[in-house]
Each structure stands twice: as structure tokens, then as C-alpha cells.
Motif scaffolding. Structure first.
Motif, PDB file in Angstrom:
ATOM      1  N   HIS A  85      16.159 -88.329 -78.233  1.00 29.27           N
ATOM      2  CA  HIS A  85      15.358 -87.716 -77.213  1.00 29.27           C
ATOM      3  C   HIS A  85      13.902 -87.762 -77.884  1.00 29.27           C
ATOM      4  O   HIS A  85      13.577 -87.200 -78.960  1.00 29.27           O
ATOM      5  CB  HIS A  85      15.831 -86.547 -76.678  1.00 29.27           C
ATOM      6  CG  HIS A  85      15.018 -85.834 -75.726  1.00 29.27           C
ATOM      7  ND1 HIS A  85      14.977 -86.246 -74.634  1.00 29.27           N
ATOM      8  CD2 HIS A  85      14.125 -84.584 -75.619  1.00 29.27           C
ATOM      9  CE1 HIS A  85      14.219 -85.546 -73.691  1.00 29.27           C
ATOM     10  NE2 HIS A  85      14.064 -84.705 -74.580  1.00 29.27           N
ATOM     11  N   LYS A  86      12.938 -88.025 -76.939  1.00 32.47           N
ATOM     12  CA  LYS A  86      11.596 -87.864 -77.190  1.00 32.47           C
ATOM     13  C   LYS A  86      10.995 -86.354 -76.753  1.00 32.47           C
ATOM     14  O   LYS A  86      11.043 -86.290 -75.436  1.00 32.47           O
ATOM     15  CB  LYS A  86      10.624 -88.747 -76.847  1.00 32.47           C
ATOM     16  CG  LYS A  86      11.332 -90.095 -77.552  1.00 32.47           C
ATOM     17  CD  LYS A  86      10.029 -91.320 -77.588  1.00 32.47           C
ATOM     18  CE  LYS A  86      10.189 -92.627 -78.018  1.00 32.47           C
ATOM     19  NZ  LYS A  86      10.919 -92.523 -79.246  1.00 32.47           N
ATOM     20  N   GLY A  87      11.077 -85.366 -77.573  1.00 33.28           N
ATOM     21  CA  GLY A  87      10.622 -84.143 -76.819  1.00 33.28           C
ATOM     22  C   GLY A  87      11.333 -82.978 -77.576  1.00 33.28           C
ATOM     23  O   GLY A  87      12.011 -83.265 -78.771  1.00 33.28           O
ATOM     24  N   ILE A  88      11.063 -81.691 -77.261  1.00 32.72           N
ATOM     25  CA  ILE A  88      11.628 -80.427 -77.819  1.00 32.72           C
ATOM     26  C   ILE A  88      13.146 -80.343 -77.395  1.00 32.72           C
ATOM     27  O   ILE A  88      13.546 -80.666 -76.186  1.00 32.72           O
ATOM     28  CB  ILE A  88      10.773 -79.521 -77.488  1.00 32.72           C
ATOM     29  CG1 ILE A  88       9.393 -79.446 -77.823  1.00 32.72           C
ATOM     30  CG2 ILE A  88      11.414 -78.135 -78.292  1.00 32.72           C
ATOM     31  CD1 ILE A  88       8.373 -78.386 -77.718  1.00 32.72           C
ATOM     32  N   CYS A  89      13.923 -80.150 -78.351  1.00 33.21           N
ATOM     33  CA  CYS A  89      15.432 -80.073 -78.167  1.00 33.21           C
ATOM     34  C   CYS A  89      15.933 -78.799 -78.906  1.00 33.21           C
ATOM     35  O   CYS A  89      15.280 -78.592 -79.990  1.00 33.21           O
ATOM     36  CB  CYS A  89      16.184 -81.066 -78.204  1.00 33.21           C
ATOM     37  SG  CYS A  89      16.100 -82.697 -77.346  1.00 33.21           S
ATOM     38  N   PHE A  90      16.606 -78.045 -78.421  1.00 34.12           N
ATOM     39  CA  PHE A  90      17.183 -76.729 -79.174  1.00 34.12           C
ATOM     40  C   PHE A  90      18.707 -76.837 -78.864  1.00 34.12           C
ATOM     41  O   PHE A  90      19.058 -76.922 -77.632  1.00 34.12           O
ATOM     42  CB  PHE A  90      16.782 -75.478 -78.345  1.00 34.12           C
ATOM     43  CG  PHE A  90      17.238 -73.974 -79.090  1.00 34.12           C
ATOM     44  CD1 PHE A  90      16.909 -73.796 -80.101  1.00 34.12           C
ATOM     45  CD2 PHE A  90      18.143 -73.548 -78.310  1.00 34.12           C
ATOM     46  CE1 PHE A  90      17.397 -72.547 -80.505  1.00 34.12           C
ATOM     47  CE2 PHE A  90      18.547 -72.258 -78.668  1.00 34.12           C
ATOM     48  CZ  PHE A  90      18.289 -71.908 -80.143  1.00 34.12           C
ATOM     49  N   LEU A  91      19.489 -76.608 -79.874  1.00 41.75           N
ATOM     50  CA  LEU A  91      20.902 -76.805 -79.721  1.00 41.75           C
ATOM     51  C   LEU A  91      21.540 -75.453 -80.463  1.00 41.75           C
ATOM     52  O   LEU A  91      21.094 -75.172 -81.418  1.00 41.75           O
ATOM     53  CB  LEU A  91      21.439 -77.816 -80.832  1.00 41.75           C
ATOM     54  CG  LEU A  91      23.131 -78.076 -80.941  1.00 41.75           C
ATOM     55  CD1 LEU A  91      23.591 -78.527 -79.473  1.00 41.75           C
ATOM     56  CD2 LEU A  91      23.471 -78.747 -82.088  1.00 41.75           C
ATOM     57  N   ARG A  92      22.189 -74.593 -79.591  1.00 39.50           N
ATOM     58  CA  ARG A  92      22.839 -73.383 -80.055  1.00 39.50           C
ATOM     59  C   ARG A  92      24.388 -73.779 -80.165  1.00 39.50           C
ATOM     60  O   ARG A  92      25.061 -74.127 -79.547  1.00 39.50           O
ATOM     61  CB  ARG A  92      22.584 -72.575 -79.056  1.00 39.50           C
ATOM     62  CG  ARG A  92      23.076 -70.952 -79.518  1.00 39.50           C
ATOM     63  CD  ARG A  92      22.826 -70.022 -78.325  1.00 39.50           C
ATOM     64  NE  ARG A  92      22.875 -68.723 -78.984  1.00 39.50           N
ATOM     65  CZ  ARG A  92      23.547 -67.804 -78.650  1.00 39.50           C
ATOM     66  NH1 ARG A  92      24.556 -68.017 -78.307  1.00 39.50           N
ATOM     67  NH2 ARG A  92      23.152 -66.621 -79.228  1.00 39.50           N
ATOM     68  N   THR A  93      24.890 -73.329 -81.403  1.00 42.91           N
ATOM     69  CA  THR A  93      26.297 -73.440 -81.801  1.00 42.91           C
ATOM     70  C   THR A  93      26.916 -71.976 -82.192  1.00 42.91           C
ATOM     71  O   THR A  93      26.047 -71.217 -82.515  1.00 42.91           O
ATOM     72  CB  THR A  93      26.696 -74.184 -83.088  1.00 42.91           C
ATOM     73  OG1 THR A  93      25.841 -73.991 -84.239  1.00 42.91           O
ATOM     74  CG2 THR A  93      26.016 -75.688 -82.679  1.00 42.91           C
ATOM     75  N   SER A  94      28.059 -72.021 -81.892  1.00 42.27           N
ATOM     76  CA  SER A  94      28.750 -70.917 -82.168  1.00 42.27           C
ATOM     77  C   SER A  94      30.252 -70.870 -82.402  1.00 42.27           C
ATOM     78  O   SER A  94      30.721 -71.891 -82.231  1.00 42.27           O
ATOM     79  CB  SER A  94      28.415 -69.584 -81.143  1.00 42.27           C
ATOM     80  OG  SER A  94      28.908 -70.080 -79.846  1.00 42.27           O
ATOM     81  N   ARG A  95      31.003 -69.935 -82.725  1.00 43.23           N
ATOM     82  CA  ARG A  95      32.423 -69.970 -83.045  1.00 43.23           C
ATOM     83  C   ARG A  95      33.228 -71.175 -83.828  1.00 43.23           C
ATOM     84  O   ARG A  95      33.668 -72.143 -83.043  1.00 43.23           O
ATOM     85  CB  ARG A  95      33.113 -69.889 -81.590  1.00 43.23           C
ATOM     86  CG  ARG A  95      32.800 -68.735 -80.751  1.00 43.23           C
ATOM     87  CD  ARG A  95      33.457 -68.733 -79.583  1.00 43.23           C
ATOM     88  NE  ARG A  95      32.818 -69.820 -78.864  1.00 43.23           N
ATOM     89  CZ  ARG A  95      32.616 -69.728 -77.527  1.00 43.23           C
ATOM     90  NH1 ARG A  95      32.980 -68.886 -76.897  1.00 43.23           N
ATOM     91  NH2 ARG A  95      32.304 -71.111 -76.859  1.00 43.23           N
ATOM     92  N   PRO A  96      32.759 -71.303 -84.786  1.00 42.16           N
ATOM     93  CA  PRO A  96      33.316 -72.384 -85.830  1.00 42.16           C
ATOM     94  C   PRO A  96      34.696 -72.672 -85.694  1.00 42.16           C
ATOM     95  O   PRO A  96      35.104 -73.769 -86.100  1.00 42.16           O
ATOM     96  CB  PRO A  96      32.645 -72.135 -87.272  1.00 42.16           C
ATOM     97  CG  PRO A  96      32.692 -70.413 -87.334  1.00 42.16           C
ATOM     98  CD  PRO A  96      32.305 -70.148 -86.028  1.00 42.16           C
ATOM     99  N   LYS A  97      35.653 -71.876 -85.137  1.00 43.52           N
ATOM    100  CA  LYS A  97      36.833 -72.073 -85.247  1.00 43.52           C
ATOM    101  C   LYS A  97      37.410 -72.256 -83.751  1.00 43.52           C
ATOM    102  O   LYS A  97      38.586 -72.181 -83.404  1.00 43.52           O
ATOM    103  CB  LYS A  97      37.794 -70.681 -85.548  1.00 43.52           C
ATOM    104  CG  LYS A  97      37.503 -70.754 -87.262  1.00 43.52           C
ATOM    105  CD  LYS A  97      38.543 -69.499 -87.681  1.00 43.52           C
ATOM    106  CE  LYS A  97      38.172 -69.669 -89.374  1.00 43.52           C
ATOM    107  NZ  LYS A  97      39.012 -68.421 -89.985  1.00 43.52           N
ATOM    108  N   ALA A  98      36.444 -72.780 -82.818  1.00 44.90           N
ATOM    109  CA  ALA A  98      36.839 -72.943 -81.385  1.00 44.90           C
ATOM    110  C   ALA A  98      37.737 -74.126 -81.294  1.00 44.90           C
ATOM    111  O   ALA A  98      37.445 -75.323 -82.073  1.00 44.90           O
ATOM    112  CB  ALA A  98      35.448 -73.258 -80.654  1.00 44.90           C
TER     113      ALA A  98
END
Length: 65
Positions: A36-49
Motif C-alpha cells: 500500500h502507498k500511504g499510511i497504515c497502522f496495524l494493531r495486534t493483541s492477544r497472542p494466544k487467540a
């Protein structure tokens, strides 16, 4: 769990905010972010999901209006 980071990033014009549900989604969305050309934000959580996404599912980034 606070979600202020998502709210802040959504205010950035043209930004893409992603919050994957599992490891399969995360892997596929990181690949889309790299292309992707542009600003991206990825939020992750719960590693045992648990993994709920099939590897054959296709993903795309939708344009925000």
C-alpha cells in the motif's frame, strides 16, 4: 483495553487502520500494508487467540470515504 490509538490513527487523512483477528489475518494484512502507498497502522493483541481465518481467504484494503 483502551482503543485510543485506533481513534487517533483514524483522524490521519488517508490512513488505513487494521486490527486483525488472528495470526492468518495478521500475515495477510502485513503483506497488503507493504504494497500500500500511504499510511497504515496495524494493531495486534492477544497472542494466544485461536486461528479462525482460513488461509485461502482473500483480503483487500477498502477505500475510506
Amino acid at each position: 483495553m483502551g482503543l485510543e490509538d485506533i481513534a487517533i490513527m483514524r483522524t490521519v487523512a488517508g490512513s488505513v487502520v487494521l486490527y486483525p483477528s488472528d495470526a492468518v489475518c495478521t500475515e495477510k494484512l502485513v503483506e497488503l500494508m507493504a504494497m500500500h502507498k500511504g499510511i497504515c497502522f496495524l494493531r495486534t493483541s492477544r497472542p494466544k487467540a485461536p486461528v479462525i481465518t482460513r488461509t485461502r481467504n482473500s483480503f483487500r484494503l477498502a477505500e475510506r470515504k
